[in-house]
Design an enzyme around this catalytic site. Sequence first.
Site, PDB file in Angstrom:
ATOM      1  N   SER A 139       0.850  -1.187   0.000  1.00 35.99           N
ATOM      2  CA  SER A 139       0.000   0.000   0.000  1.00 35.99           C
ATOM      3  C   SER A 139       0.887   1.238   0.000  1.00 35.99           C
ATOM      4  O   SER A 139       2.036   1.198   0.474  1.00 35.99           O
ATOM      5  CB  SER A 139      -0.883   0.003   1.254  1.00 35.99           C
ATOM      6  OG  SER A 139      -1.533   1.246   1.424  1.00 35.99           O
ATOM      7  N   TYR A 149      -0.923  -0.553  10.221  1.00 37.19           N
ATOM      8  CA  TYR A 149      -1.116  -0.952   8.825  1.00 37.19           C
ATOM      9  C   TYR A 149       0.057  -0.458   7.974  1.00 37.19           C
ATOM     10  O   TYR A 149       0.653  -1.218   7.209  1.00 37.19           O
ATOM     11  CB  TYR A 149      -2.424  -0.384   8.294  1.00 37.19           C
ATOM     12  CG  TYR A 149      -2.737  -0.795   6.872  1.00 37.19           C
ATOM     13  CD1 TYR A 149      -3.200  -2.075   6.585  1.00 37.19           C
ATOM     14  CD2 TYR A 149      -2.570   0.105   5.811  1.00 37.19           C
ATOM     15  CE1 TYR A 149      -3.487  -2.457   5.290  1.00 37.19           C
ATOM     16  CE2 TYR A 149      -2.858  -0.272   4.512  1.00 37.19           C
ATOM     17  CZ  TYR A 149      -3.319  -1.552   4.258  1.00 37.19           C
ATOM     18  OH  TYR A 149      -3.591  -1.919   2.965  1.00 37.19           O
TER      19      TYR A 149
END
Length: 254
Positions: A139, A149
């Site tokens: 990501s 994350y």
Amino acid sequence: MTRTALITGASSGLGAEYARQLAARGADLILVARDSAALESLAGELRSAHGRQVEVLGADLLDPAQRALVEERLADTSRPVEMLVNNAGFGLPLSFERNDIDDEVRHLALHVEVPMRLTHAALQPMLERGHGRIVNVASVAAFIPRSTYGACKGWLVAFSRWANGRYAPRGVTVTAVCPGFTHTDFHARMGLEAGKEGVADALWLDARDVVSESLRDIARGKAVSVPSLRYRLLVGLTRLVPPGLAARIGESGR
């Protein structure tokens, strides 16, 4: 041309889109996810549309016994897997201090331990054959401070950069794909929709575009693929932004 690709998290979102585009390009598939019914539905669609062989492997990758079945399939030299797409994942709220720590541990395991284990299982047979592709769906959060994350995806990017440098000369490329906000149920499951939660409409990407652009980069053996010019520019700007400001930017969305 990839002859057989194994895709985790294939029941929906980017995983399903990788399955559709790879099948359209002539690849046979092994679809992995917890939701066997959704996998069977997708498999039927792909067999009908493209005439490809599609295996369904229902597995919870956080269960060691079930994950072992996937590792065994990757290591099976009699049925070689030419491409591994590590796509399985889920998101958590950014408030680490309020999140359940066991949820955080599972989150870490699925985004770091699982792709590491599956890469390890796939790598030796690929090296013995002298060719193969490993894709780690990361990501743009890897480049922006964004709770655990971003930390997990940062590890995945660093690992992919190293592994590509190490193994590409032996015929096995490793690519970290780093999309931004993309229209899939990954964000929808967290209640995040385009135009809401502080994420501008212009920052949302279409899953088909993300996958098609990343497949071009994968074919070129790139270590890192950032689909779309707008996100490549944003990633470049993160190198110039003070850490405090980058952290505030990373608070956009959930």
